[in-house]
Design a protein around this motif. Structure first.
Motif, PDB file in Angstrom:
ATOM      1  N   ALA A 269      10.413  -4.795   3.146  1.00 38.58           N
ATOM      2  CA  ALA A 269       9.818  -5.108   4.443  1.00 38.58           C
ATOM      3  C   ALA A 269       9.071  -6.436   4.359  1.00 38.58           C
ATOM      4  O   ALA A 269       8.656  -6.879   3.281  1.00 38.58           O
ATOM      5  N   ASP A 270       8.894  -7.062   5.506  1.00 35.45           N
ATOM      6  CA  ASP A 270       8.276  -8.386   5.534  1.00 35.45           C
ATOM      7  C   ASP A 270       6.806  -8.375   5.150  1.00 35.45           C
ATOM      8  O   ASP A 270       6.250  -9.425   4.814  1.00 35.45           O
ATOM      9  N   TYR A 271       6.152  -7.224   5.207  1.00 36.95           N
ATOM     10  CA  TYR A 271       4.720  -7.163   4.933  1.00 36.95           C
ATOM     11  C   TYR A 271       4.406  -6.134   3.867  1.00 36.95           C
ATOM     12  O   TYR A 271       5.221  -5.256   3.549  1.00 36.95           O
ATOM     13  N   VAL A 272       3.191  -6.230   3.327  1.00 35.40           N
ATOM     14  CA  VAL A 272       2.621  -5.231   2.425  1.00 35.40           C
ATOM     15  C   VAL A 272       1.295  -4.791   3.037  1.00 35.40           C
ATOM     16  O   VAL A 272       0.458  -5.631   3.389  1.00 35.40           O
ATOM     17  N   ASN A 273       1.119  -3.483   3.199  1.00 34.62           N
ATOM     18  CA  ASN A 273      -0.116  -2.939   3.764  1.00 34.62           C
ATOM     19  C   ASN A 273      -0.979  -2.318   2.679  1.00 34.62           C
ATOM     20  O   ASN A 273      -0.489  -1.948   1.612  1.00 34.62           O
ATOM     21  N   GLU A 274      -2.264  -2.198   2.992  1.00 35.13           N
ATOM     22  CA  GLU A 274      -3.208  -1.556   2.080  1.00 35.13           C
ATOM     23  C   GLU A 274      -3.626  -0.202   2.638  1.00 35.13           C
ATOM     24  O   GLU A 274      -3.771  -0.031   3.855  1.00 35.13           O
ATOM     25  N   LEU A 275      -3.868   0.740   1.729  1.00 36.83           N
ATOM     26  CA  LEU A 275      -4.299   2.082   2.097  1.00 36.83           C
ATOM     27  C   LEU A 275      -5.279   2.556   1.026  1.00 36.83           C
ATOM     28  O   LEU A 275      -4.899   2.689  -0.144  1.00 36.83           O
ATOM     29  N   THR A 276      -6.533   2.783   1.429  1.00 37.33           N
ATOM     30  CA  THR A 276      -7.560   3.231   0.479  1.00 37.33           C
ATOM     31  C   THR A 276      -7.882   4.697   0.746  1.00 37.33           C
ATOM     32  O   THR A 276      -8.214   5.069   1.875  1.00 37.33           O
ATOM     33  N   ILE A 277      -7.762   5.505  -0.303  1.00 30.89           N
ATOM     34  CA  ILE A 277      -7.898   6.956  -0.171  1.00 30.89           C
ATOM     35  C   ILE A 277      -9.024   7.470  -1.073  1.00 30.89           C
ATOM     36  O   ILE A 277      -9.110   7.096  -2.252  1.00 30.89           O
ATOM     37  N   ILE A 278      -9.895   8.313  -0.500  1.00 28.62           N
ATOM     38  CA  ILE A 278     -10.874   9.083  -1.263  1.00 28.62           C
ATOM     39  C   ILE A 278     -10.535  10.561  -1.084  1.00 28.62           C
ATOM     40  O   ILE A 278     -10.315  11.020   0.042  1.00 28.62           O
ATOM     41  N   ARG A 279     -10.488  11.300  -2.174  1.00 33.15           N
ATOM     42  CA  ARG A 279     -10.171  12.725  -2.102  1.00 33.15           C
ATOM     43  C   ARG A 279     -11.457  13.549  -2.226  1.00 33.15           C
ATOM     44  O   ARG A 279     -12.271  13.308  -3.128  1.00 33.15           O
ATOM     45  N   GLU A 280     -11.607  14.482  -1.316  1.00 36.64           N
ATOM     46  CA  GLU A 280     -12.799  15.335  -1.335  1.00 36.64           C
ATOM     47  C   GLU A 280     -12.852  16.139  -2.631  1.00 36.64           C
ATOM     48  O   GLU A 280     -11.831  16.592  -3.147  1.00 36.64           O
ATOM     49  N   VAL A 281     -14.062  16.324  -3.108  1.00 40.92           N
ATOM     50  CA  VAL A 281     -14.255  17.133  -4.312  1.00 40.92           C
ATOM     51  C   VAL A 281     -14.803  18.499  -3.905  1.00 40.92           C
ATOM     52  O   VAL A 281     -15.750  18.586  -3.123  1.00 40.92           O
TER      53      VAL A 281
END
Length: 281
Positions: A269-281
């Motif tokens: 794809a023409d772009y790269v996206n960012e995704l930041t994930i925090i998982r609940e403890v």
């Protein structure tokens, strides 16, 4: 008396030697060109032609060959086989309009030139390239010569873009055990070139933005929803843990994009996206 005559003769010689020459009727019959070098594509570039984007271009550029007097040169891009080729007898060539020092050749132009030489579809050819400059009197080759490989068109696909989730570094907090909640990734359709197989998709993830060897990936959904991919929070968390992101509460900044595949062709794809994930403890 003899001394006076000698001085007079000497003065006449000096005056004649200092007389201004009139060039008004002289016709210039030729002039030189100053050596010049190449810019792009740099040596070692691998150009893979995409039958799905025939009007996409490859930029060729070089420094100007400055004329000795007035006449600006015109240029021709010349290519020869890397093994045994001679740029003075080019394998393929592309005349350049005017005296510009950069030109965008379409992928179709390049492919047609190699096809005319009998190069099979999808075959890679190792070449050298340079530029010939001529001003009508003198012709010279660029001082530098670059290596380049060109792979002819075979399968191909059009470009496409990512739609969702939108790129963001703001964390999304998820329940790592939830199978009822999920991420849905969406993108536009990539169209296969005429004669190429149907396109399939894969969402790929990376920590660095280099997708040569993805951290992990998920397949696109089945057609007609094949421009989406769905993964539950639990499956996403499990994949992250399995690939080294074991601290649930630590923000994991993932880069993601989509790879479209048709036959032996892969199109990112023409772009790269960012995704930041925090998982609940």
């Amino acid at each position: 008396m003899k001394k006076i005559l000698s001085i007079a003769v000497l003065l006449l010689i000096v005056i004649a030697g200092c007389k201004k020459i009139d060039y008004a009727d002289n016709e210039q019959t030729g002039e030189g060109l100053v050596d010049f070098g190449l810019k792009l594509p740099v040596s070692g570039t691998a150009i893979v032609l995409n039958s799905g984007t025939p009007t996409a271009t490859v930029n060729f550029s070089w420094n100007a060959a400055k004329p000795g007097l007035y006449t600006a040169p015109v240029y021709t891009i010349v290519m020869a086989l890397k093994n045994g080729g001679d740029l003075n007898e080019p394998y393929v060539s592309f005349p350049v309009n005017g005296s510009v020092t950069a030109v965008d050749l379409t992928q179709q132009q390049i492919d047609d030139a190699l096809k005319a030489k009998g190069i099979p579809n999808g075959a890679k050819t190792d070449l050298i390239w340079g530029v010939k400059a001529t001003n009508g009197s003198v012709s010279i080759l660029s001082q530098t010569i670059f290596n380049v490989s060109i792979t002819r068109m075979k399968d191909g696909a059009s470009g496409f873009v990512l739609l969702a989730p939108a790129s963001s570094t703001s964390p999304i907090t998820i329940n790592p055990g939830s199978t009822a909640e999920s991420f849905t990734f969406r993108w536009t359709k990539s169209k296969p070139a005429v004669g190429s197989p149907a396109v399939s998709y894969k969402v790929v993830f990376s920590l660095t933005g280099d997708f040569t060897t993805p951290l992990f990936s998920i397949n696109g959904n089945a057609s007609p929803a094949d421009t989406t991919a769905t993964i539950t929070y639990k499956a996403m968390s499990d994949s992250m843990t399995a690939h080294g992101l074991t601290t649930l509460s630590a923000p994991a900044n993932l880069k993601w994009t989509v790879i479209a595949t048709t036959g032996n062709w892969s199109q990112q794809a023409d772009y790269v996206n960012e995704l930041t994930i925090i998982r609940e403890v």
